[in-house]
Every structure is written in structure tokens, then in C-alpha cells.
Design a protein around this motif. Structure first.
Motif, PDB file in Angstrom:
ATOM      1  N   ALA A  66      10.536  10.055  -5.868  1.00  0.00           N
ATOM      2  CA  ALA A  66      11.308   8.888  -5.461  1.00  0.00           C
ATOM      3  C   ALA A  66      10.374   7.694  -5.295  1.00  0.00           C
ATOM      4  N   PRO A  67      10.787   6.493  -5.667  1.00  0.00           N
ATOM      5  CA  PRO A  67       9.943   5.304  -5.480  1.00  0.00           C
ATOM      6  C   PRO A  67       9.517   5.180  -4.019  1.00  0.00           C
ATOM      7  N   ARG A  68       8.283   4.748  -3.807  1.00  0.00           N
ATOM      8  CA  ARG A  68       7.754   4.609  -2.455  1.00  0.00           C
ATOM      9  C   ARG A  68       7.292   3.177  -2.261  1.00  0.00           C
ATOM     10  N   LEU A  69       7.793   2.531  -1.213  1.00  0.00           N
ATOM     11  CA  LEU A  69       7.370   1.176  -0.890  1.00  0.00           C
ATOM     12  C   LEU A  69       6.114   1.246  -0.028  1.00  0.00           C
ATOM     13  N   MET A  70       5.024   0.720  -0.552  1.00  0.00           N
ATOM     14  CA  MET A  70       3.761   0.691   0.181  1.00  0.00           C
ATOM     15  C   MET A  70       3.548  -0.700   0.764  1.00  0.00           C
ATOM     16  N   LYS A  71       3.222  -0.743   2.063  1.00  0.00           N
ATOM     17  CA  LYS A  71       3.013  -2.011   2.750  1.00  0.00           C
ATOM     18  C   LYS A  71       1.552  -2.134   3.172  1.00  0.00           C
ATOM     19  N   ALA A  72       1.202  -3.302   3.713  1.00  0.00           N
ATOM     20  CA  ALA A  72      -0.179  -3.557   4.118  1.00  0.00           C
ATOM     21  C   ALA A  72      -0.682  -2.457   5.045  1.00  0.00           C
ATOM     22  N   GLY A  73      -1.875  -1.953   4.759  1.00  0.00           N
ATOM     23  CA  GLY A  73      -2.465  -0.882   5.546  1.00  0.00           C
ATOM     24  C   GLY A  73      -2.162   0.506   5.028  1.00  0.00           C
ATOM     25  N   ASP A  74      -1.356   0.609   3.960  1.00  0.00           N
ATOM     26  CA  ASP A  74      -0.979   1.909   3.392  1.00  0.00           C
ATOM     27  C   ASP A  74      -1.936   2.266   2.266  1.00  0.00           C
ATOM     28  N   ALA A  75      -2.238   3.552   2.133  1.00  0.00           N
ATOM     29  CA  ALA A  75      -3.130   4.039   1.085  1.00  0.00           C
ATOM     30  C   ALA A  75      -2.550   5.291   0.461  1.00  0.00           C
ATOM     31  N   VAL A  76      -2.856   5.514  -0.811  1.00  0.00           N
ATOM     32  CA  VAL A  76      -2.367   6.691  -1.523  1.00  0.00           C
ATOM     33  C   VAL A  76      -3.459   7.198  -2.453  1.00  0.00           C
ATOM     34  N   LEU A  77      -3.560   8.509  -2.546  1.00  0.00           N
ATOM     35  CA  LEU A  77      -4.472   9.162  -3.484  1.00  0.00           C
ATOM     36  C   LEU A  77      -3.630   9.929  -4.493  1.00  0.00           C
ATOM     37  N   ILE A  78      -3.857   9.665  -5.773  1.00  0.00           N
ATOM     38  CA  ILE A  78      -3.161  10.357  -6.857  1.00  0.00           C
ATOM     39  C   ILE A  78      -4.203  11.266  -7.511  1.00  0.00           C
ATOM     40  N   PRO A  79      -4.301  12.528  -7.072  1.00  0.00           N
ATOM     41  CA  PRO A  79      -5.468  13.351  -7.374  1.00  0.00           C
ATOM     42  C   PRO A  79      -5.663  13.711  -8.836  1.00  0.00           C
ATOM     43  N   ARG A  80      -4.573  13.809  -9.603  1.00  0.00           N
ATOM     44  CA  ARG A  80      -4.735  14.222 -10.998  1.00  0.00           C
ATOM     45  C   ARG A  80      -4.449  13.081 -11.977  1.00  0.00           C
ATOM     46  N   GLY A  81      -4.441  11.870 -11.493  1.00  0.00           N
ATOM     47  CA  GLY A  81      -4.332  10.707 -12.370  1.00  0.00           C
ATOM     48  C   GLY A  81      -3.056  10.636 -13.175  1.00  0.00           C
ATOM     49  N   HIS A  82      -1.924  11.047 -12.590  1.00  0.00           N
ATOM     50  CA  HIS A  82      -0.648  10.933 -13.300  1.00  0.00           C
ATOM     51  C   HIS A  82      -0.359   9.464 -13.630  1.00  0.00           C
ATOM     52  N   PRO A  83       0.306   9.208 -14.758  1.00  0.00           N
ATOM     53  CA  PRO A  83       0.701   7.832 -15.058  1.00  0.00           C
ATOM     54  C   PRO A  83       1.668   7.320 -13.985  1.00  0.00           C
ATOM     55  N   HIS A  84       1.507   6.059 -13.595  1.00  0.00           N
ATOM     56  CA  HIS A  84       2.342   5.504 -12.539  1.00  0.00           C
ATOM     57  C   HIS A  84       2.346   3.989 -12.628  1.00  0.00           C
ATOM     58  N   GLN A  85       3.126   3.363 -11.770  1.00  0.00           N
ATOM     59  CA  GLN A  85       3.244   1.910 -11.746  1.00  0.00           C
ATOM     60  C   GLN A  85       3.180   1.395 -10.317  1.00  0.00           C
ATOM     61  N   LEU A  86       2.666   0.182 -10.169  1.00  0.00           N
ATOM     62  CA  LEU A  86       2.756  -0.577  -8.930  1.00  0.00           C
ATOM     63  C   LEU A  86       3.532  -1.845  -9.259  1.00  0.00           C
ATOM     64  N   LEU A  87       4.655  -2.042  -8.574  1.00  0.00           N
ATOM     65  CA  LEU A  87       5.558  -3.146  -8.903  1.00  0.00           C
ATOM     66  C   LEU A  87       5.887  -3.952  -7.650  1.00  0.00           C
ATOM     67  N   SER A  88       6.135  -5.234  -7.844  1.00  0.00           N
ATOM     68  CA  SER A  88       6.579  -6.060  -6.723  1.00  0.00           C
ATOM     69  C   SER A  88       8.072  -5.885  -6.465  1.00  0.00           C
ATOM     70  N   GLY A  89       8.792  -5.333  -7.425  1.00  0.00           N
ATOM     71  CA  GLY A  89      10.219  -5.080  -7.295  1.00  0.00           C
ATOM     72  C   GLY A  89      10.656  -4.115  -8.368  1.00  0.00           C
ATOM     73  N   SER A  90      11.874  -3.641  -8.247  1.00  0.00           N
ATOM     74  CA  SER A  90      12.342  -2.600  -9.165  1.00  0.00           C
ATOM     75  C   SER A  90      12.658  -3.121 -10.560  1.00  0.00           C
ATOM     76  N   ARG A  91      12.862  -4.421 -10.707  1.00  0.00           N
ATOM     77  CA  ARG A  91      13.232  -4.967 -12.018  1.00  0.00           C
ATOM     78  C   ARG A  91      12.268  -6.078 -12.417  1.00  0.00           C
ATOM     79  N   VAL A  92      11.045  -5.704 -12.651  1.00  0.00           N
ATOM     80  CA  VAL A  92      10.034  -6.686 -13.059  1.00  0.00           C
ATOM     81  C   VAL A  92       9.372  -6.215 -14.344  1.00  0.00           C
TER      82      VAL A  92
END
Length: 325
Positions: A66-92
């Protein structure tokens, strides 16, 4: 859950041994300054990816999650380098990360500015992103058990020390102080290690195999010995003796918990270590075979090809070509 109250010294030693063996190799970091709307595609990567939101927010999109909204101070580790996106909104509209032109600030640290002005506005989004390799070669099965993404959110109650580190990262991201690039890189290394530790301790209850074995003091004793000295002549009697059980009881217990026979586990462990030595150290095939306890280079080559899929000579040549390129 990894119940600290029920831990034995041997269990703690096994987990400590695992974490001491973790290295973040080849880590490179980029500080992104982005004006919304923005969208970035991160393609499949052989290692791990790390993201930290220093200011603003971004929507993390990963396959089968499920899409996850990350805010200031949040961190994420994607251990196996799956393809992914960082977006400012769902329709950009999004663009590939590699299409940006970075500015080198110091070795292994760059900055990318994709904002409205050279100075970038207060309302823009800043993201620290890193590409790294989780060097867990002697505990390689762990990487395969990890989820697609591991965030700090669920760990903050158990590891309150992370609050101070994340706060320091936010401060460094907001200020262009001398040496901030190096400070950010080191703090990101620490956060990544803490995320992995938190997952080992409390976030992998559904994972079987090595994790479950590490929670069993007698099996943990065997696993730590195997990883410390993979070149020893590990036959079933020797491993059973470490566990303090008969050969049949040990073999059945090991196979049930870890998922493979003790002999197969030892062979696969040795071949993963061999692949690393050939690729990263440039060791000769004969030297690697000797260090891992093989009296015959031919026997080592057969085992390597069976587990890794290519000959050790080809693995070594391929790594040399990549290094030259």
C-alpha cells in the motif's frame, strides 16, 4: 517477538555476531531538493536503498504494498533494491532518478536540485537518498527474509535513541554547514543498522529459518561457530557435539528449523563467502578453495557452480572486468 527478558547470553551473542558482521559497502548518498509536484522512479538496484525525509513529504510507492506517506523525520530502508517511486502526490509525472544531474559535494555524496530557484524555497521537499549494499554475507539468508521496505516508525518506541539521530539528520538537512554531507552519510549508516537490528529483534516473527535458529540457544551456538570458521571440517558429529545432541536429533532439529540439511547449509554458506572473496578481494580460486577447507580445487569448483550457477573462475573474471570498467 524477540523477548529480551527471555534472552540467554548465548542468544544475545548470536544476534550480536550477526550485527557485527553487517557492513554497508559502497554507500553513496544524494541530497535532493525538490519543488512539488515531483515524481522520481528508482529502478531495481542490486543493493539496498535508503530514504530520509528532511523536509516536506513524499509518497512511497512499492510493488505489492500500500502507498506510504513519508513525512519529515521518517526513514525507510529497502533492503533488496526493489523498484519504487517517491512522489509528491498520487497523480504526478515522474522521471528516472538517473536522469537528474548531480553536483558532487564530497566523495560518495552529491546534491540534486530540482526546485524553483537556485536557493530553493522553504516549502520545498528535501530528501536524503542512499544506495548501498548490505554486506551480510555470512548471514545472507536474512536479506531474503526481509520485507520489501522497513521503516523507523514501528521502532521508535523500542529504540528511543533513534529520535535524537533522526532529529540531528533533520537539522543537518536544513543547514549547509561545513562537513554536513559527511555527517549525514554517517548518521544514515547508523539508522540503517538500527533498522536491521530492530527487525531482527521484533519485526520478523513470521520469518523462519536462520532467525528462529538464532533464538534457540543450542542451535545458535552451532550457527555462530559455522559463520566464524566456515573452513573447518564441519561434519555432522562435530555440529551435533556443539549442540549437545545426538547426530539424528541434531540433523532433524536443524533441518526442521533452518529449512535445509546441515551439510547443505554449510556448503551454501561457503559458496556465498567464496563469491564475495572472489569478487571483492580478487583472491585466486586456489586460495579461496584452500581457505574454505577444500583439499581439491575441482571439488570446490563443482560445489561453487552448483550453488552460484557459474564457475569460480568466471565469477572472478566478471568482477575484474566490472572493476576495470
Amino acid at each position: 517477538m524477540f523477548d529480551r527478558k527471555s534472552e540467554t547470553p548465548e542468544t544475545r551473542d548470536a544476534v550480536s555476531e550477526l550485527l557485527l558482521g553487517m557492513r554497508l559497502r559502497g554507500a553513496r548518498y544524494w541530497r535532493l531538493r525538490l519543488s512539488p509536484p515531483f515524481g522520481i522512479n528508482f529502478h531495481a538496484h542490486d543493493g539496498a536503498r535508503f530514504h530520509f525525509i528532511g523536509q516536506g513529504e513524499a509518497l512511497l510507492i512499492l510493488p505489492q504494498m500500500a502507498p506510504r506517506l513519508m513525512k519529515a523525520g521518517d526513514a525507510v530502508l529497502i533492503p533488496r533494491g526493489h523498484p519504487h517511486q517517491l512522489l509528491s502526490g498520487s497523480r504526478v509525472t515522474s522521471r528516472d532518478f538517473d536522469s537528474f544531474t548531480p553536483e558532487t559535494l564530497c566523495p560518495a555524496f552529491c546534491e540534486i536540485k530540482a526546485c524553483d530557484s537556485q536557493a530553493c524555497r522553504t516549502g520545498d521537499t528535501t530528501i536524503l537518498t542512499g544506495a548501498m549494499e548490505l554486506d551480510l554475507v555470512t548471514m545472507h539468508p536474512l536479506v531474503g527474509l526481509m520485507p520489501q521496505a522497513m521503516t523507523v516508525g514501528a521502532l521508535l518506541d523500542r529504540q528511543p535513541e533513534m529520535h535524537a539521530i533522526l532529529s540531528a539528520m533533520e537539522t543537518e538537512m536544513a543547514q549547509d554547514r561545513p562537513g554536513s554531507a559527511g555527517v549525514l552519510a554517517r548518521l544514515a549508516d547508523v539508522i540503517s543498522a538500527l533498522i536491521v537490528r530492530g527487525w531482527v529483534e521484533c519485526g520478523c516473527d513470521s520469518a523462519s529459518g536462520v532467525i528462529t535458529a538464532l533464538r534457540d540457544p543450542r542451535l545458535a551456538r552451532v550457527l555462530v561457530a559455522l559463520h566464524k570458521d566456515p573452513g573447518r571440517d564441519w561434519d555432522i558429529p562435530a555440529m551435533a557435539g556443539l549442540m549437545g545432541a545426538s547426530r539424528s536429533v541434531f540433523s532433524d532439529r536443524f533441518s526442521e528449523i533452518v529449512g535445509v540439511s546441515p551439510s547443505r547449509y554449510v556448503t551454501e554458506l561457503r559458496m556465498r563467502i567464496a563469491a564475495q572473496w572472489l569478487e571483492q578481494e580478487g583472491s585466486s580460486v586456489a586460495d579461496v578453495a584452500f581457505r574454505l577447507g577444500y583439499g581439491s580445487q575441482a571439488a570446490f569448483t563443482r560445489a561453487f557452480r552448483r550453488v552460484i550457477g557459474v564457475s569460480p573462475g568466471r565469477q572472478r573474471r566478471r568482477s575484474l572486468v566490472q572493476a576495470a570498467g
